[in-house]
Each structure stands twice: as structure tokens, then as C-alpha cells.
Design an enzyme around this catalytic site. Structure first.
Site, PDB file in Angstrom:
ATOM      1  N   MET A  39      38.602  43.089  49.046  1.00 27.93           N
ATOM      2  CA  MET A  39      39.445  42.939  48.709  1.00 27.93           C
ATOM      3  C   MET A  39      40.686  44.671  49.791  1.00 27.93           C
ATOM      4  SD  MET A  39      40.853  41.299  45.738  1.00 27.93           S
ATOM      5  CE  MET A  39      42.077  42.375  45.569  1.00 27.93           C
TER       6      MET A  39
ATOM      7  N   SER B  12      39.984  46.016  38.875  1.00 25.92           N
ATOM      8  CA  SER B  12      39.987  44.926  37.877  1.00 25.92           C
ATOM      9  C   SER B  12      39.867  45.147  35.908  1.00 25.92           C
ATOM     10  CB  SER B  12      40.061  43.324  38.162  1.00 25.92           C
ATOM     11  OG  SER B  12      38.649  43.536  38.219  1.00 25.92           O
TER      12      SER B  12
ATOM     13  N   HIS C  70      46.141  46.852  41.648  1.00 22.76           N
ATOM     14  CA  HIS C  70      45.312  45.698  40.932  1.00 22.76           C
ATOM     15  C   HIS C  70      45.703  44.611  41.735  1.00 22.76           C
ATOM     16  CE1 HIS C  70      43.181  42.223  38.533  1.00 22.76           C
ATOM     17  NE2 HIS C  70      42.276  42.982  39.687  1.00 22.76           N
TER      18      HIS C  70
END
Length: 287
Positions: A17, A121, A142
């Protein structure tokens, strides 16, 4: 808010991420730092950025200047203490462990950025905000994997998040071409609850022998036009990440989020999905 963005940001964590977040901000013209203490992971991060930039250039999605910024313009730092002070934005994107996140966020707050965000998350933004000196300028941002492809950011308003912070977060996200939604700080927010419940049900169907992993995913992709099946997506997200979130949400929201045995067994065996080479599907590993 009419003030010009000064285009400096950092991502804490160079995992899947973190790399994606760094990429989209670099492409958008921001000066980007990534704090990643592990040298091997930092090397992998650089390789991913170069590969993504080359692919984007080849497909006509990036200009040569954007591709160069994405592949060469992201600066890796070893510690949070190495970050410049007074950055516009710092996004924490490290594993979903409250103790780890709170320590890192406290260190980030010492660098006095304008806005601190968490890419969590599932964890509570209001709880994480206790780690920073100014909870009013702390927000959830997010992102979704793969970050360069999925065009939305879920903004999470903590109990003390200010309107100014939300406005900044929205403008910063939109500067990368993303749309945003804003949700209240409840367990699982909006997207994690929707995504996880479908994935857990798909796992239970596989566990019960309803159909193969391939056919379950094919059904969702073709009949309901999902871009990817829930089992393949779980492999990409990381089955360990799925398990952590399922355990957290089952405590907060009840047994409908309890992790299936098949998920617990795969994680126990080290089959974590794409990053380990095996999950619900086999994933070729590049070296």
C-alpha cells in the site's frame, strides 16, 4: 480552502500500500519521501515503482516526466526522525497493529506536519488520534489496492477531526485524481465492512465445497461485474491482513465477521497470498 498546495508528503511504510500511495503522489507532482527501515524492502519498493512507471508510460497513462518522477523522484528514508519538518501530509501505512501504529504516529507528530493520516482499513481513527499532539489534524485516508488503478479514497472523520483537516485531506486526495467519500469512525468504516463480508462468505463457500475458488471468483466477476473475485483480491490484500481485520471486526460487530477456519489454516501455514506465492491461488514469484 484556497491556499496553494506546497506538494511535500511522506508515506510511512514501503509495503504494497505504501508503494502505491507514494506512486500516485509522485505522479501528481508531489515531493515524496518514504520511510522504510528494511533495506531489502526498500530495494523491492524501488523496483515496483520503476516497473509501474514503465508500464504507465508504455500504456500512455503517464507522460515521460511523470514516469521519471514516479521511478526516480521518491526518496527513501530509514527512520521517521529523518523526515523534514513541517511537511504538508504524512500518511502512515504500516501493519494493522495498534501498538506499532501508536508509536510511529507519535514520532510522526514530532515532525509537525500540517496533516497526519492513517491508511488503516479497520482500526479506530479516534483511538489512533490519541497518539498525536493535535487530534484535530488527524484523519483516516484509506486507499485501495492497487492504488494506481482504484480511483477512490475513503476519508474517515475521527471524534476530534476538524473540518479544516477533512478539507485538506479531500484536496490532497483529489490532487492525485482520486474521488473521495467521507465516513464516520465506526468499526470497518464503510468499505472494509462491505469488502470483508463478501470475501469471508466466499471463503466459507470454498470451505463447504460449494464450488472451486476459480468458479466462485468467476461468478462475482461475470454475473455481478466485480473487477476481481473476492478470493483473488484477498490473496492480493494479504491473507494475514484479512485475518487481522476479520478478528478485529468480529470482536466489534459480532460473529458474522468471524474468520473461517480455511483462512486461519492458510495463514498458519504461511500461505499469505500473492506476497508468499501461495494463497487461494498460486502466484509466480519474480526474483
Amino acid at each position: 480552502m484556497n491556499q496553494r498546495l506546497s506538494q511535500n508528503m511522506a508515506v510511512i511504510g514501503g509495503g504494497t500500500m505504501g508503494v502505491g500511495i507514494a506512486y500516485v503522489f509522485a505522479v501528481a507532482g508531489w515531493q515524496v519521501y518514504v520511510v522504510e527501515p528494511d533495506a531489502q524492502r526498500a530495494l523491492h519498493m524501488k523496483q515496483v515503482l520503476q516497473s509501474a512507471a514503465e508500464g504507465g508510460l508504455k500504456r500512455g497513462k503517464l507522460t515521460p516526466a511523470q514516469a521519471e518522477r514516479a521511478s526516480e523522484g521518491v526518496q527513501r528514508l530509514a527512520t521517521v526522525q529523518d523526515l523534514p519538518r513541517f511537511l504538508d501530509l504524512v500518511i502512515e501505512s504500516i501493519p494493522e497493529r495498534l501498538d506499532l501504529k501508536t508509536r510511529v504516529l507519535a514520532d510522526v507528530a514530532d515532525r509537525q506536519p500540517r496533516l497526519i493520516a492513517s491508511n488503516t482499513s479497520a482500526l479506530s481513527i479516534s483511538e489512533l488520534a490519541k497518539s498525536v499532539t493535535d487530534p484535530g489534524h488527524f484523519v483516516g485516508m484509506h486507499f485501495f489496492n492497487p492504488v494506481w488503478s482504484l480511483p477512490m479514497v475513503e476519508l474517515i472523520r475521527g471524534d476530534q477531526t476538524s473540518e479544516e483537516a477533512l478539507t485538506m485531506a479531500r484536496e490532497f486526495a483529489q490532487s492525485t485524481g482520486k474521488t473521495t467519500i467521507t465516513v464516520r469512525d465506526v468499526p470497518g468504516f464503510a468499505t472494509s465492512r462491505l469488502d470483508l463480508i463478501a470475501s469471508l462468505e466466499a471463503m466459507r463457500m470454498l470451505e463447504d465445497g460449494v464450488a472451486s475458488a476459480e468458479d466462485i471468483d468467476h461468478a462475482l466477476v461475470t454475473a455481478y461485474r466485480h473487477p476481481m473475485g473476492p478470493l483473488r483480491l484477498s490473496d492480493i490484500v494479504g491473507l494475514d491482513v484479512r485475518l487481522d481485520i476479520a478478528r478485529h471486526l468480529s470482536q466489534a460487530l459480532g460473529p458474522r465477521y468471524a474468520p473461517p477456519r480455511i483462512l486461519e489454516d492458510l495463514v498458519a501455514k504461511g500461505h499469505l497470498g500473492q506476497k508468499s506465492g501461495q494463497g487461494f491461488f498460486a502466484w509466480p514469484q519474480s526474483h
